[in-house]
Design a protein around this motif. Structure first.
Motif, PDB file in Angstrom:
ATOM      1  N   MET A 285     -11.080   6.514  -0.891  1.00  0.00           N
ATOM      2  CA  MET A 285      -9.832   5.767  -0.685  1.00  0.00           C
ATOM      3  C   MET A 285      -9.701   4.672  -1.747  1.00  0.00           C
ATOM      4  O   MET A 285     -10.675   4.012  -2.092  1.00  0.00           O
ATOM      5  N   TYR A 286      -8.503   4.494  -2.227  1.00  0.00           N
ATOM      6  CA  TYR A 286      -8.245   3.499  -3.271  1.00  0.00           C
ATOM      7  C   TYR A 286      -7.859   2.157  -2.653  1.00  0.00           C
ATOM      8  O   TYR A 286      -7.171   2.106  -1.633  1.00  0.00           O
ATOM      9  N   ASP A 287      -8.302   1.094  -3.297  1.00  0.00           N
ATOM     10  CA  ASP A 287      -7.797  -0.222  -2.924  1.00  0.00           C
ATOM     11  C   ASP A 287      -6.324  -0.351  -3.282  1.00  0.00           C
ATOM     12  O   ASP A 287      -5.533  -0.928  -2.529  1.00  0.00           O
ATOM     13  N   LEU A 288      -5.957   0.178  -4.445  1.00  0.00           N
ATOM     14  CA  LEU A 288      -4.590   0.018  -4.949  1.00  0.00           C
ATOM     15  C   LEU A 288      -4.170   1.263  -5.719  1.00  0.00           C
ATOM     16  O   LEU A 288      -4.890   1.726  -6.603  1.00  0.00           O
ATOM     17  N   ILE A 289      -3.003   1.796  -5.380  1.00  0.00           N
ATOM     18  CA  ILE A 289      -2.327   2.797  -6.193  1.00  0.00           C
ATOM     19  C   ILE A 289      -0.989   2.216  -6.611  1.00  0.00           C
ATOM     20  O   ILE A 289      -0.220   1.727  -5.772  1.00  0.00           O
TER      21      ILE A 289
ATOM     22  N   ILE B 229      -1.566   8.415  -1.369  1.00  0.00           N
ATOM     23  CA  ILE B 229      -0.650   7.267  -1.323  1.00  0.00           C
ATOM     24  C   ILE B 229      -0.640   6.655   0.068  1.00  0.00           C
ATOM     25  O   ILE B 229      -0.650   5.423   0.224  1.00  0.00           O
ATOM     26  N   ARG B 230      -0.646   7.469   1.101  1.00  0.00           N
ATOM     27  CA  ARG B 230      -0.663   6.951   2.471  1.00  0.00           C
ATOM     28  C   ARG B 230      -1.966   6.228   2.782  1.00  0.00           C
ATOM     29  O   ARG B 230      -1.981   5.232   3.497  1.00  0.00           O
ATOM     30  N   ASP B 231      -3.075   6.729   2.236  1.00  0.00           N
ATOM     31  CA  ASP B 231      -4.387   6.158   2.569  1.00  0.00           C
ATOM     32  C   ASP B 231      -4.728   4.904   1.770  1.00  0.00           C
ATOM     33  O   ASP B 231      -5.609   4.126   2.178  1.00  0.00           O
ATOM     34  N   ALA B 232      -4.093   4.707   0.618  1.00  0.00           N
ATOM     35  CA  ALA B 232      -4.413   3.544  -0.208  1.00  0.00           C
ATOM     36  C   ALA B 232      -4.193   2.256   0.585  1.00  0.00           C
ATOM     37  O   ALA B 232      -3.228   2.120   1.330  1.00  0.00           O
ATOM     38  N   ARG B 233      -5.071   1.309   0.382  1.00  0.00           N
ATOM     39  CA  ARG B 233      -4.932   0.050   1.125  1.00  0.00           C
ATOM     40  C   ARG B 233      -3.699  -0.728   0.672  1.00  0.00           C
ATOM     41  O   ARG B 233      -3.048  -1.384   1.479  1.00  0.00           O
ATOM     42  N   VAL B 234      -3.391  -0.646  -0.615  1.00  0.00           N
ATOM     43  CA  VAL B 234      -2.159  -1.240  -1.137  1.00  0.00           C
ATOM     44  C   VAL B 234      -1.471  -0.211  -2.020  1.00  0.00           C
ATOM     45  O   VAL B 234      -2.114   0.451  -2.833  1.00  0.00           O
ATOM     46  N   PHE B 235      -0.171  -0.072  -1.838  1.00  0.00           N
ATOM     47  CA  PHE B 235       0.654   0.759  -2.707  1.00  0.00           C
ATOM     48  C   PHE B 235       1.694  -0.147  -3.351  1.00  0.00           C
ATOM     49  O   PHE B 235       2.364  -0.930  -2.669  1.00  0.00           O
ATOM     50  N   TRP B 236       1.813  -0.045  -4.677  1.00  0.00           N
ATOM     51  CA  TRP B 236       2.698  -0.917  -5.451  1.00  0.00           C
ATOM     52  C   TRP B 236       3.716  -0.057  -6.187  1.00  0.00           C
ATOM     53  O   TRP B 236       3.346   0.837  -6.955  1.00  0.00           O
ATOM     54  N   MET B 237       5.014  -0.314  -5.974  1.00  0.00           N
ATOM     55  CA  MET B 237       6.052   0.398  -6.710  1.00  0.00           C
ATOM     56  C   MET B 237       7.026  -0.617  -7.292  1.00  0.00           C
ATOM     57  O   MET B 237       6.989  -1.797  -6.947  1.00  0.00           O
ATOM     58  N   THR B 238       7.882  -0.138  -8.206  1.00  0.00           N
ATOM     59  CA  THR B 238       8.726  -1.061  -8.946  1.00  0.00           C
ATOM     60  C   THR B 238      10.195  -0.648  -8.906  1.00  0.00           C
ATOM     61  O   THR B 238      10.533   0.525  -8.701  1.00  0.00           O
TER      62      THR B 238
ATOM     63  N   GLY C 296       2.212   5.789   7.872  1.00  0.00           N
ATOM     64  CA  GLY C 296       0.851   5.369   8.180  1.00  0.00           C
ATOM     65  C   GLY C 296      -0.178   6.207   7.462  1.00  0.00           C
ATOM     66  O   GLY C 296       0.144   7.213   6.812  1.00  0.00           O
ATOM     67  N   PRO C 297      -1.470   5.818   7.535  1.00  0.00           N
ATOM     68  CA  PRO C 297      -2.535   6.524   6.817  1.00  0.00           C
ATOM     69  C   PRO C 297      -2.615   7.992   7.205  1.00  0.00           C
ATOM     70  O   PRO C 297      -2.409   8.362   8.370  1.00  0.00           O
ATOM     71  N   ALA C 298      -2.910   8.827   6.212  1.00  0.00           N
ATOM     72  CA  ALA C 298      -3.099  10.249   6.487  1.00  0.00           C
ATOM     73  C   ALA C 298      -4.410  10.508   7.209  1.00  0.00           C
ATOM     74  O   ALA C 298      -4.530  11.459   7.974  1.00  0.00           O
ATOM     75  N   HIS C 299      -5.403   9.651   6.978  1.00  0.00           N
ATOM     76  CA  HIS C 299      -6.724   9.802   7.583  1.00  0.00           C
ATOM     77  C   HIS C 299      -7.144   8.462   8.176  1.00  0.00           C
ATOM     78  O   HIS C 299      -7.913   7.723   7.558  1.00  0.00           O
ATOM     79  N   PRO C 300      -6.637   8.104   9.355  1.00  0.00           N
ATOM     80  CA  PRO C 300      -7.003   6.819   9.960  1.00  0.00           C
ATOM     81  C   PRO C 300      -8.506   6.668  10.100  1.00  0.00           C
ATOM     82  O   PRO C 300      -9.205   7.613  10.478  1.00  0.00           O
ATOM     83  N   GLN C 301      -8.982   5.483   9.762  1.00  0.00           N
ATOM     84  CA  GLN C 301     -10.410   5.220   9.813  1.00  0.00           C
ATOM     85  C   GLN C 301     -10.826   4.767  11.209  1.00  0.00           C
ATOM     86  O   GLN C 301     -10.045   4.173  11.955  1.00  0.00           O
ATOM     87  N   SER C 302     -12.078   5.049  11.551  1.00  0.00           N
ATOM     88  CA  SER C 302     -12.587   4.614  12.854  1.00  0.00           C
ATOM     89  C   SER C 302     -13.044   3.166  12.813  1.00  0.00           C
ATOM     90  O   SER C 302     -13.268   2.555  13.856  1.00  0.00           O
TER      91      SER C 302
END
Length: 323
Positions: A1-5, A126-135, A158-164
């Motif tokens: 999982m990405y911190d930022l996309i 994109i759903r799983d990233a902790r932050v998504f940035w668009m312009t 929401g996230p595609a793969h919710p974490q436990s």
């Protein structure tokens, strides 16, 4: 999982190595990775975050150069793809410190980063990233407009793969990024559509006016919140920055004084540091002070991407400005 996309513009910055003269008089240029969304990913990577960028280049040597630079900066380039027949964009600037830095965009006949399609996106990532940035630039033309809105809708699902594990900070950031030369229609309806999906909106005075019709910082922040985000960040240049949260929290932070070399890229450094603070779960004022300091550091340097500060540099800059 990405911190930022991040998703948006990429290109080659050709910046003069001489200040105080127009392009016609410049003899030598430096070549740098550029593009606001890309610079934000670089800025966050410099602060230790796992980042990636979604964009497109030309199928040419400048495109190859951008891949090399992304990898060198530690930004994942798996979603940076070529568009045959379109050249990688080039941007020139002039430097008249402290506050005049004209930009000249070469994005004809069309920038590859506007040839993004929703069906080609990795919406799970994109759903799983902790932050998504668009312009805002991503909304200026099709098919990028629909692709950007598709990504935003995926984020809202929401996230595609919710974490436990316990919930971590998440944000969908809309960088208003108003570039009038890229638009042929009214941006306000598209901005309103994007703001409905964003949790954070970021822009300078001119940009928030385009989105809301308001120039007074507090009124503009409130107007942004009324469109849907939880946090509005209004950058005011020498007036500092105002952040207003829907829950009533506010932060007004003065600028960090520096001798300006090139003001371009300061906003992208601010953005990467803002994401870093959001990911860390910092309180609002600390995040704004940190982002302000990162932006000031880049304003004191020539380039954009390669000027992005490391955490130790931001900490050092803050030591002299804390109240």
């Amino acid at each position: 999982m990405y911190d930022l996309i991040t998703m948006g513009r990429i290109g080659v910055d050709l910046y003069p190595l001489q200040a105080g003269v127009g392009l016609a008089q410049v003899d030598t240029f430096g070549k740098f990775l550029g593009g606001s969304a890309t610079n934000v990913a670089v800025a966050a990577a410099r602060l230790g975050r796992r980042t990636a960028v979604v964009t497109r280049t030309g199928a040419d040597p400048f495109g190859e150069y951008l891949h090399q630079e992304l990898r060198a900066f530690g930004v994942d380039d798996r979603w940076v793809t070529p568009v045959p027949g379109l050249p990688t964009p080039v941007t020139f600037c002039e430097m008249f410190p402290p506050d005049d830095f004209p930009l000249y965009f070469y994005r004809q006949p069309k920038a590859p980063d506007l040839e993004m399609y929703g069906e080609e996106l990795d919406l799970g990532a994109i759903r799983d990233a902790r932050v998504f940035w668009m312009t805002g630039t991503g909304l200026c033309a099709e098919p990028s407009r629909t692709a950007t809105l598709t990504a935003l809708a995926a984020r809202s699902a929401g996230p595609a793969h919710p974490q436990s594990t316990p919930a971590e900070p998440r944000a969908t950031v809309f960088d208003l990024d108003w570039r009038p030369m890229f638009w042929t229609d009214d941006p306000k309806p598209q901005y309103a559509r994007a703001l409905r999906h964003a949790t954070v909106a970021v822009g300078n005075i001119d940009e928030v006016e385009i989105a809301t019709g308001e120039r007074e910082p507090r009124a503009a922040a409130e107007a942004l919140l009324a469109h849907g985000p939880e946090l509005a960040v209004v950058k005011q240049g020498p007036g500092g920055v105002l952040a207003v949260h829907r829950d009533g929290r506010t932060a007004e932070v003065p600028p960090v004084p520096v001798e300006v070399v090139n003001g371009l890229g300061a906003g992208d450094a601010f953005g990467g540091a803002l994401c870093h603070g959001l990911l860390a779960g910092w309180e609002l004022e600390r995040t704004m002070r940190y982002a302000n300091a990162a932006g000031a550091i880049v304003a004191s340097r020539l380039a954009c991407s390669s000027a992005m500060p490391f955490a130790s540099e931001v900490d050092e800059a803050l030591q002299g400005v804390r109240p």
